[in-house]
Each structure stands twice: as C-alpha cells, then as structure tokens.
Design a protein around this motif. Structure first.
Motif, PDB file in Angstrom:
ATOM      1  N   MET A   1       0.484 -35.434  -0.119  1.00  0.00           N
ATOM      2  CA  MET A   1       0.293 -36.734  -0.757  1.00  0.00           C
ATOM      3  C   MET A   1      -1.175 -37.143  -0.633  1.00  0.00           C
ATOM      4  O   MET A   1      -1.777 -37.015   0.427  1.00  0.00           O
ATOM      5  N   ILE A   2      -1.724 -37.635  -1.712  1.00  0.00           N
ATOM      6  CA  ILE A   2      -3.095 -38.139  -1.697  1.00  0.00           C
ATOM      7  C   ILE A   2      -3.112 -39.414  -0.849  1.00  0.00           C
ATOM      8  O   ILE A   2      -2.279 -40.299  -1.041  1.00  0.00           O
ATOM      9  N   PRO A   3      -4.052 -39.500   0.080  1.00  0.00           N
ATOM     10  CA  PRO A   3      -4.117 -40.722   0.899  1.00  0.00           C
ATOM     11  C   PRO A   3      -4.291 -41.960   0.013  1.00  0.00           C
ATOM     12  O   PRO A   3      -5.073 -41.930  -0.953  1.00  0.00           O
ATOM     13  N   PRO A   4      -3.584 -43.047   0.298  1.00  0.00           N
ATOM     14  CA  PRO A   4      -3.695 -44.246  -0.543  1.00  0.00           C
ATOM     15  C   PRO A   4      -5.110 -44.823  -0.559  1.00  0.00           C
ATOM     16  O   PRO A   4      -5.499 -45.487  -1.510  1.00  0.00           O
ATOM     17  N   GLN A   5      -5.913 -44.530   0.483  1.00  0.00           N
ATOM     18  CA  GLN A   5      -7.276 -45.037   0.556  1.00  0.00           C
ATOM     19  C   GLN A   5      -8.265 -44.130  -0.186  1.00  0.00           C
ATOM     20  O   GLN A   5      -9.452 -44.401  -0.204  1.00  0.00           O
ATOM     21  N   ALA A   6      -7.772 -43.049  -0.775  1.00  0.00           N
ATOM     22  CA  ALA A   6      -8.651 -42.072  -1.434  1.00  0.00           C
ATOM     23  C   ALA A   6      -9.391 -42.703  -2.603  1.00  0.00           C
ATOM     24  O   ALA A   6      -8.846 -43.549  -3.319  1.00  0.00           O
ATOM     25  N   THR A   7     -10.638 -42.276  -2.767  1.00  0.00           N
ATOM     26  CA  THR A   7     -11.464 -42.763  -3.862  1.00  0.00           C
ATOM     27  C   THR A   7     -11.619 -41.647  -4.887  1.00  0.00           C
ATOM     28  O   THR A   7     -12.423 -40.735  -4.713  1.00  0.00           O
ATOM     29  N   LYS A   8     -10.794 -41.718  -5.956  1.00  0.00           N
ATOM     30  CA  LYS A   8     -10.925 -40.732  -7.031  1.00  0.00           C
ATOM     31  C   LYS A   8     -12.125 -41.148  -7.873  1.00  0.00           C
ATOM     32  O   LYS A   8     -12.188 -42.263  -8.377  1.00  0.00           O
ATOM     33  N   LEU A   9     -13.086 -40.241  -7.997  1.00  0.00           N
ATOM     34  CA  LEU A   9     -14.301 -40.555  -8.749  1.00  0.00           C
ATOM     35  C   LEU A   9     -14.161 -40.219 -10.226  1.00  0.00           C
ATOM     36  O   LEU A   9     -14.667 -40.933 -11.074  1.00  0.00           O
ATOM     37  N   PHE A  10     -13.487 -39.121 -10.506  1.00  0.00           N
ATOM     38  CA  PHE A  10     -13.271 -38.719 -11.900  1.00  0.00           C
ATOM     39  C   PHE A  10     -12.248 -37.596 -11.938  1.00  0.00           C
ATOM     40  O   PHE A  10     -11.893 -37.022 -10.917  1.00  0.00           O
ATOM     41  N   SER A  11     -11.787 -37.297 -13.143  1.00  0.00           N
ATOM     42  CA  SER A  11     -10.879 -36.179 -13.369  1.00  0.00           C
ATOM     43  C   SER A  11     -11.477 -35.278 -14.425  1.00  0.00           C
ATOM     44  O   SER A  11     -12.269 -35.719 -15.260  1.00  0.00           O
ATOM     45  N   THR A  12     -11.105 -34.015 -14.380  1.00  0.00           N
ATOM     46  CA  THR A  12     -11.447 -33.062 -15.434  1.00  0.00           C
ATOM     47  C   THR A  12     -10.132 -32.697 -16.119  1.00  0.00           C
ATOM     48  O   THR A  12      -9.085 -33.275 -15.814  1.00  0.00           O
ATOM     49  N   GLU A  13     -10.170 -31.739 -16.976  1.00  0.00           N
ATOM     50  CA  GLU A  13      -8.949 -31.337 -17.674  1.00  0.00           C
ATOM     51  C   GLU A  13      -7.846 -30.924 -16.703  1.00  0.00           C
ATOM     52  O   GLU A  13      -6.681 -31.267 -16.887  1.00  0.00           O
ATOM     53  N   ARG A  14      -8.231 -30.216 -15.616  1.00  0.00           N
ATOM     54  CA  ARG A  14      -7.216 -29.677 -14.698  1.00  0.00           C
ATOM     55  C   ARG A  14      -7.337 -30.170 -13.260  1.00  0.00           C
ATOM     56  O   ARG A  14      -6.529 -29.806 -12.422  1.00  0.00           O
ATOM     57  N   THR A  15      -8.369 -30.982 -12.947  1.00  0.00           N
ATOM     58  CA  THR A  15      -8.581 -31.380 -11.557  1.00  0.00           C
ATOM     59  C   THR A  15      -8.810 -32.884 -11.414  1.00  0.00           C
ATOM     60  O   THR A  15      -9.194 -33.560 -12.364  1.00  0.00           O
ATOM     61  N   ASP A  16      -8.566 -33.353 -10.190  1.00  0.00           N
ATOM     62  CA  ASP A  16      -8.946 -34.704  -9.784  1.00  0.00           C
ATOM     63  C   ASP A  16      -9.984 -34.538  -8.680  1.00  0.00           C
ATOM     64  O   ASP A  16      -9.797 -33.731  -7.761  1.00  0.00           O
TER      65      ASP A  16
END
Length: 188
Positions: A1-16
């Motif tokens: 599970m992705i930590p709820p505090q995680a900072t997703k900066l961007f996504s690509t076609e297949r990745t976060d």
C-alpha cells in the motif's frame, strides 16, 4: 500500500513517481534487499545496516535537509496504482548560480530491466527537475562496461563528455567511469 503521506509528483503512462520520504522505508527495504545481488557490481560496498528499514529511514531523514535546501530530489517509482517500488532516481549535488547543475543516479528492479520503464520515468523526471529547479545541466556517470546505463542515457540525449580513471570505489575497488551530461535547451 502506498503510504497515505506519500507525495506523488507525477505519473507516466505506466508508472507513478513519488518523492522519497521516510514513509517509503519499508517498501525501500524490500526493493533494496530484492535487488542486492544485482546492484552490488555497480555500487560501493554496503554495510548490513544499509539494507535495514532503520538505516534506510535514517538516510532519508538526513536527505530531507538537502531537499529542503533545494540541493537534491530523491524519487522512487512504482507501476501505476501499485505499492511496490520498482526503481529509484536520485538528483543530487545541485549547484546554482552560474553553474545550475546537478548529478543523476538511478536503479531499476532487475525484473523490469529492458522494458523501457527507466527511460519512461527518467524522461518525465528530467522535465520535472528542469521546471521545478531551473537546472541547466544534469551529469550522469557510469562504469565503462555498464551498457544498460549507457544506452538509457544516450536515449535520453546525454552526451559523453569524458572518461575518468579510478573515479569511484565501486564494489570494493577503484573503477573507471564514463562522464556524461545532458544540457537543457536554452529556450526551455
């Protein structure tokens, strides 16, 4: 599970792609241990603590100071909508003023090699660093016989600028490195 505090900066076609924070320590421990044998020929000798969650958490906490000072950006990436880290991208040693440059390092889970994931994540990460930090040049060096890194950097547009003998102590011995750089176009 992705930590709820995680900072997703961007996504690509297949990745976060996320900024590496201490919340990722457990997932980073799994990534490092799973790839330990594969990474060994390309990295410095590591003490056992390097692979422990506590050691990872401590390194991330220390790196937060450089991030806050705008001297580095450490990233991890997963498959889209997954919690498993499959790669890391480290932009470090940012220098501003007349130089406006930094260094790049990266690693990919051996299961995902040769499938374009590193190129995909790095392409977007380079754009992100340019926009967020205003760097002009990114430098990335690799062992002379590391064909995968050489190919990835060439595909991204890095140009070989030199060769350094006995440059870094990798896997217990001083090794030569190929010096590469990417210079962002002036109009960006």
């Amino acid at each position: 599970m992705i930590p709820p505090q995680a900072t997703k900066l961007f996504s690509t076609e297949r990745t976060d792609v996320y900024r590496l924070t201490e919340h990722f320590s457990p997932a980073m421990e799994i990534f490092l241990k799973r790839n330990r044998e594969n990474f060994t020929p390309f990295e410095p000798l590591r003490a056992e603590d390097y692979f422990s969650e506590a050691g990872i958490r401590q390194r991330i906490t220390l790196s937060d100071l450089d991030h806050e000072a705008r001297k580095s950006l450490l990233l991890v990436f997963t498959l889209k909508d997954s919690a498993e880290i499959i790669g890391s991208i480290n932009f470090t040693n940012f220098i501003y003023g007349v130089f406006q440059a930094g260094h790049l390092g990266f690693s990919l889970d051996q299961e995902y090699e040769g499938k374009g994931f590193m190129y995909e994540a790095l392409s977007s990460a380079m754009d992100y660093v340019r926009r967020q930090y205003g760097l002009h040049r990114i430098m990335a060096n690799h062992l002379a016989d590391n064909q995968r890194s050489k190919n990835t950097l060439a595909k991204l547009g890095f140009v070989q600028e030199g060769f350094a003998r006995s440059y870094l102590k990798i896997n217990g011995k001083w090794q030569d490195h190929v010096l590469n750089a990417y210079v962002f176009p002036e109009d960006e």
